[in-house]
Design an enzyme around this catalytic site. Structure first.
Site, PDB file in Angstrom:
ATOM      1  N   ASP A  23       0.809  -1.224   0.000  1.00  0.00           N
ATOM      2  CA  ASP A  23       0.000   0.000   0.000  1.00  0.00           C
ATOM      3  C   ASP A  23       0.840   1.272   0.000  1.00  0.00           C
ATOM      4  O   ASP A  23       0.440   2.298   0.564  1.00  0.00           O
ATOM      5  CB  ASP A  23      -0.959   0.027   1.214  1.00  0.00           C
ATOM      6  CG  ASP A  23      -1.880  -1.177   1.223  1.00  0.00           C
ATOM      7  OD1 ASP A  23      -2.256  -1.627   0.131  1.00  0.00           O
ATOM      8  OD2 ASP A  23      -2.227  -1.643   2.324  1.00  0.00           O
ATOM      9  N   LYS A  48       1.941   2.028  -5.114  1.00  0.00           N
ATOM     10  CA  LYS A  48       2.470   1.428  -6.354  1.00  0.00           C
ATOM     11  C   LYS A  48       1.554   1.709  -7.544  1.00  0.00           C
ATOM     12  O   LYS A  48       2.015   2.028  -8.633  1.00  0.00           O
ATOM     13  CB  LYS A  48       2.621  -0.104  -6.180  1.00  0.00           C
ATOM     14  CG  LYS A  48       3.627  -0.501  -5.115  1.00  0.00           C
ATOM     15  CD  LYS A  48       3.675  -1.991  -4.922  1.00  0.00           C
ATOM     16  CE  LYS A  48       2.418  -2.565  -4.310  1.00  0.00           C
ATOM     17  NZ  LYS A  48       2.154  -2.161  -2.916  1.00  0.00           N
ATOM     18  N   GLY A  55      -4.451  -4.293  -3.787  1.00  0.00           N
ATOM     19  CA  GLY A  55      -5.456  -3.259  -4.034  1.00  0.00           C
ATOM     20  C   GLY A  55      -4.700  -2.012  -4.445  1.00  0.00           C
ATOM     21  O   GLY A  55      -4.028  -1.395  -3.621  1.00  0.00           O
ATOM     22  N   HIS A  56      -4.729  -1.684  -5.720  1.00  0.00           N
ATOM     23  CA  HIS A  56      -3.962  -0.551  -6.235  1.00  0.00           C
ATOM     24  C   HIS A  56      -4.924   0.547  -6.670  1.00  0.00           C
ATOM     25  O   HIS A  56      -5.815   0.312  -7.476  1.00  0.00           O
ATOM     26  CB  HIS A  56      -3.071  -1.015  -7.400  1.00  0.00           C
ATOM     27  CG  HIS A  56      -2.039  -2.019  -6.989  1.00  0.00           C
ATOM     28  ND1 HIS A  56      -1.159  -2.608  -7.855  1.00  0.00           N
ATOM     29  CD2 HIS A  56      -1.745  -2.533  -5.763  1.00  0.00           C
ATOM     30  CE1 HIS A  56      -0.372  -3.440  -7.187  1.00  0.00           C
ATOM     31  NE2 HIS A  56      -0.705  -3.414  -5.918  1.00  0.00           N
ATOM     32  N   GLN A  77       2.055  -6.122  -3.099  1.00  0.00           N
ATOM     33  CA  GLN A  77       2.553  -6.212  -1.719  1.00  0.00           C
ATOM     34  C   GLN A  77       3.865  -5.425  -1.577  1.00  0.00           C
ATOM     35  O   GLN A  77       4.014  -4.412  -2.249  1.00  0.00           O
ATOM     36  CB  GLN A  77       2.734  -7.685  -1.282  1.00  0.00           C
ATOM     37  CG  GLN A  77       1.410  -8.439  -1.132  1.00  0.00           C
ATOM     38  CD  GLN A  77       0.847  -8.960  -2.435  1.00  0.00           C
ATOM     39  OE1 GLN A  77       1.522  -9.636  -3.180  1.00  0.00           O
ATOM     40  NE2 GLN A  77      -0.416  -8.672  -2.728  1.00  0.00           N
TER      41      GLN A  77
HETATM   42  P1  GDP Z   1      -0.665   0.293  -3.548  1.00  0.00           P
HETATM   43  O1  GDP Z   1      -1.275  -0.957  -3.039  1.00  0.00           O
HETATM   44  O2  GDP Z   1       0.801   0.361  -3.300  1.00  0.00           O
HETATM   45  O3  GDP Z   1      -0.997   0.581  -4.992  1.00  0.00           O
HETATM   46  O4  GDP Z   1      -1.305   1.469  -2.693  1.00  0.00           O
HETATM   47  P2  GDP Z   1      -2.871   1.654  -2.320  1.00  0.00           P
HETATM   48  O5  GDP Z   1      -3.577   2.160  -3.514  1.00  0.00           O
HETATM   49  O6  GDP Z   1      -3.400   0.451  -1.646  1.00  0.00           O
HETATM   50  O7  GDP Z   1      -2.771   2.751  -1.181  1.00  0.00           O
HETATM   51  C1  GDP Z   1      -2.169   3.993  -1.404  1.00  0.00           C
HETATM   52  C2  GDP Z   1      -3.225   5.095  -1.117  1.00  0.00           C
HETATM   53  O8  GDP Z   1      -2.574   6.335  -1.053  1.00  0.00           O
HETATM   54  C3  GDP Z   1      -4.250   5.215  -2.223  1.00  0.00           C
HETATM   55  O9  GDP Z   1      -5.467   5.621  -1.667  1.00  0.00           O
HETATM   56  C4  GDP Z   1      -3.667   6.322  -3.109  1.00  0.00           C
HETATM   57  O10 GDP Z   1      -4.669   7.033  -3.834  1.00  0.00           O
HETATM   58  C5  GDP Z   1      -3.034   7.207  -2.077  1.00  0.00           C
HETATM   59  N1  GDP Z   1      -1.831   7.935  -2.522  1.00  0.00           N
HETATM   60  C6  GDP Z   1      -0.875   7.551  -3.390  1.00  0.00           C
HETATM   61  N2  GDP Z   1       0.110   8.497  -3.449  1.00  0.00           N
HETATM   62  C7  GDP Z   1      -0.271   9.478  -2.609  1.00  0.00           C
HETATM   63  C8  GDP Z   1       0.351  10.714  -2.213  1.00  0.00           C
HETATM   64  O11 GDP Z   1       1.431  11.093  -2.635  1.00  0.00           O
HETATM   65  N3  GDP Z   1      -0.340  11.469  -1.296  1.00  0.00           N
HETATM   66  C9  GDP Z   1      -1.540  11.088  -0.768  1.00  0.00           C
HETATM   67  N4  GDP Z   1      -2.123  11.880   0.118  1.00  0.00           N
HETATM   68  N5  GDP Z   1      -2.129   9.923  -1.118  1.00  0.00           N
HETATM   69  C10 GDP Z   1      -1.496   9.130  -2.014  1.00  0.00           C
HETATM   70  P1  IMO Z   2      -0.857  -4.198  -2.227  1.00  0.00           P
HETATM   71  O1  IMO Z   2      -0.415  -4.755  -3.566  1.00  0.00           O
HETATM   72  C1  IMO Z   2      -0.890  -4.595   2.098  1.00  0.00           C
HETATM   73  C2  IMO Z   2      -0.993  -8.664   3.716  1.00  0.00           C
HETATM   74  C3  IMO Z   2      -2.243  -9.116   4.445  1.00  0.00           C
HETATM   75  C4  IMO Z   2      -1.633 -10.070   5.444  1.00  0.00           C
HETATM   76  C5  IMO Z   2      -0.510 -10.736   4.646  1.00  0.00           C
HETATM   77  C6  IMO Z   2      -0.888 -12.083   4.026  1.00  0.00           C
HETATM   78  O2  IMO Z   2      -2.145  -3.461  -2.283  1.00  0.00           O
HETATM   79  O3  IMO Z   2       0.240  -3.429  -1.590  1.00  0.00           O
HETATM   80  P2  IMO Z   2      -2.414 -12.804   1.974  1.00  0.00           P
HETATM   81  O4  IMO Z   2      -3.859 -12.597   1.696  1.00  0.00           O
HETATM   82  O5  IMO Z   2      -1.507 -12.266   0.925  1.00  0.00           O
HETATM   83  O6  IMO Z   2      -2.084 -14.241   2.308  1.00  0.00           O
HETATM   84  O7  IMO Z   2      -2.126 -11.978   3.326  1.00  0.00           O
HETATM   85  O8  IMO Z   2      -0.193  -9.829   3.610  1.00  0.00           O
HETATM   86  N1  IMO Z   2      -1.222  -8.156   2.343  1.00  0.00           N
HETATM   87  C7  IMO Z   2      -1.147  -6.866   2.002  1.00  0.00           C
HETATM   88  N2  IMO Z   2      -0.943  -5.761   2.760  1.00  0.00           N
HETATM   89  N3  IMO Z   2      -1.010  -4.486   0.763  1.00  0.00           N
HETATM   90  C8  IMO Z   2      -1.183  -5.566  -0.019  1.00  0.00           C
HETATM   91  O9  IMO Z   2      -1.169  -5.508  -1.367  1.00  0.00           O
HETATM   92  C9  IMO Z   2      -1.308  -6.827   0.604  1.00  0.00           C
HETATM   93  N4  IMO Z   2      -1.507  -8.090   0.152  1.00  0.00           N
HETATM   94  C10 IMO Z   2      -1.441  -8.896   1.222  1.00  0.00           C
HETATM   95  O10 IMO Z   2      -2.895  -8.037   5.069  1.00  0.00           O
HETATM   96  O11 IMO Z   2      -1.024  -9.351   6.493  1.00  0.00           O
HETATM   97 MG    MG Z   3      -2.844  -1.608  -1.817  1.00  0.00          MG
END
Ligand code: GDP
Ligand code: IMO
Ligand code: MG
Length: 429
Positions: free
Chosen positions: A13, A16, A40-41, A223
């Site tokens: 999270d 990415k 979850g991207h 991840q």
């Molecule tokens: P990922 O799993 O690495 O793709 O990240 P996620 O999408 O799960 O979580 C990142 C969250 O931060 C999302 O809600 C993005 O919209 C938000 N985000 C990404 N870059 C920035 C940033 O520079 N500033 C802020 N405030 N939010 C950001």
């Molecule tokens: P993105 O790509 C954050 C965490 C779960 C749990 C552990 C194992 O959005 O960054 P799993 O279902 O993979 O067997 O769970 O890994 N986890 C993540 N945490 N971002 C993710 O993906 C994750 N995918 C799995 O919360 O701790």
């Molecule tokens: Mg994510």
């Protein structure tokens, strides 16, 4: 080498999706190589918010997208995601999306097992996303998996299904569950096969052809390094390798095709699920980071745990993950803090450590040593150039670079696609 691999440098999270979407403008192909719909991207483009779990983020721009063999694919989740994105005007067709035909499937029995194990684990729970990721990878390595290519040969599945069901029936019996309903499973697979097969191909050929033709390939990790099955905080990890090396095996391109490795790191730290987290803040500051950063899981909606930036962990991630440069995201979340802290080492009893110990008990016990810096009151939100950043924020970024021994290539200042500062172009390297 014009290829770029994006990987998470913390516990996932990190942003990415946003960075992959931004880079995808200049890529010819975007490739997922590990994980599954546990990811979850989030992509924010003007008024539109896209949440992708299984589909490569390039799909939103219409960049040809590939799901590689290293991914575990839930075909029903795939269909649901393609339909959901279709309603948002993003269309995945066999022209824009290709799925490796040697990709193992996540079946309903994997999801069942993930949930059963989590429920039976009490305090030892991993806190998985309950998507069946771990059980599906186990069956892949155990040579029991049903793969995408099998969907075209369901009438020949007998012996393979025997092997798979024998294993699952024994496990299910232990949990007081009935044996696998083979007829139902086959019927479900027959139904979904029609949807999946038009996307299925030996994608390694496309990738190798693209590489030979000088095309730019962008790998999208899921991840983060601290969730890597080998290098992460075991056993509180996911079941795949999340490091850049996995892009080679998980796509069929080979290690020399990976190119620049861009590690994504938040300007602070978050974690969702169980496991050690040295800089976690269970106080008002942690709450403030969570509120300002909207730290709720994209997939499960769970609240993310928050804490200060941990330079020891990111330095380690950069080393084991093969990271060439960092994209530092969410710097805007730190706006308005009087002071900001960075973890620069650990105390373990009377020892001082400059790395994260391997054993889970030690990982849980280490006490962070902090360096405190003056914060900044100006806003960095939406900044698109270095000159727009307050001096203290620049100092903070420079100090992080020094501590993690890795240059910052990009800085992200809001969820919006264009609110990104380019310091060093990963594609130009
Ligand atoms: P990922 O799993 O690495 O793709 O990240 P996620 O999408 O799960 O979580 C990142 C969250 O931060 C999302 O809600 C993005 O919209 C938000 N985000 C990404 N870059 C920035 C940033 O520079 N500033 C802020 N405030 N939010 C950001
Ligand atoms: P993105 O790509 C954050 C965490 C779960 C749990 C552990 C194992 O959005 O960054 P799993 O279902 O993979 O067997 O769970 O890994 N986890 C993540 N945490 N971002 C993710 O993906 C994750 N995918 C799995 O919360 O701790
Ligand atoms: Mg994510």
């Amino acid at each position: 080498m014009a290829n770029v691999a994006v990987i998470g440098a913390q516990w996932g999270d990190e942003g990415k999706g946003k960075i992959v979407d931004w880079l995808a403008e200049r890529a010819d192909m975007v490739v997922r190589f590990q994980g599954g719909h546990n990811a979850g991207h989030t992509l924010v483009v003007g008024e539109n918010v896209y949440k992708l779990s299984l589909l490569p983020s390039g799909i939103v721009r219409g960049t040809p997208s590939v799901i590689g063999n290293g991914v575990v694919l839930d075909p029903w989740a795939l269909k649901a995601e393609i339909e959901r994105l279709g309603e948002q005007g993003v269309h995945a067709s066999p022209e824009t999306l290709r799925i490796a035909d040697n990709c193992p499937l996540i079946l309903p029995i994997h999801r069942d097992l993930d949930g059963l194990r989590e429920d039976a684990s009490g305090a030892g729970k991993i806190g998985t996303t309950r998507r069946g990721i771990g059980p599906a990878y186990e069956d892949k390595v155990g040579r029991r998996a049903i793969r995408v290519c099998d969907l075209a040969h369901l009438d020949d599945l007998g012996p393979q299904l025997d092997r798979l069901c024998a294993h699952h029936d024994a496990l299910r019996a232990g949990y007081g569950e009935p044996p696998v309903d083979r007829e139902r499973l086959l019927a479900d697979l027959r139904e979904i096969a029609e949807f999946v097969l038009p996307f299925a191909k030996p994608v390694w050929r496309d990738l190798n052809e693209a590489r030979t033709g000088g095309k730019r390939i962008l790998f999208e990790g899921a991840q983060g390094v601290l969730l890597d099955i080998d290098h992460g905080t075991y056993p509180f990890v996911t079941s795949s390798n999340t490091i850049a090396g996995a892009a080679a095996g998980g796509s069929g391109l080979g290690p020399s095709g990976v190119g620049f490795v861009l590690g994504i790191a938040k300007a602070y730290t978050t974690r969702v699920g169980s496991g050690p987290f040295p800089t976690e803040l269970e106080d008002e500051t942690g709450q403030r980071l969570g509120e300002r950063g909207h730290e709720f899981g994209t997939v499960t909606g769970r609240k993310r745990r928050c804490g200060w930036f941990d330079s020891v962990l990111v330095r380690q991630s950069a080393a084991v993950g093969g990271i060439t440069g960092i994209a530092l995201t969410k710097i805007d979340v730190l706006d308005g803090f009087d002071e900001v802290k960075i973890c620069v080492g650990y105390k373990l009893g009377d020892q001082t450590l400059d790395y994260y110990p391997t054993h889970a008990a030690d990982q849980a016990k280490v006490v962070p040593v902090y360096e405190t810096m003056e914060g900044w009151q100006e806003s960095t939100a939406g900044a698109r150039s270095w000159a727009d950043l307050p001096a203290q924020a620049i100092k903070y970024i420079r100090r992080i670079e020094e501590l993690i021994r890795c240059p910052v290539a990009l800085v992200s200042t809001s969820p919006e696609r264009e609110d990104t500062i380019l310091v060093r172009d990963p594609f130009a390297d």
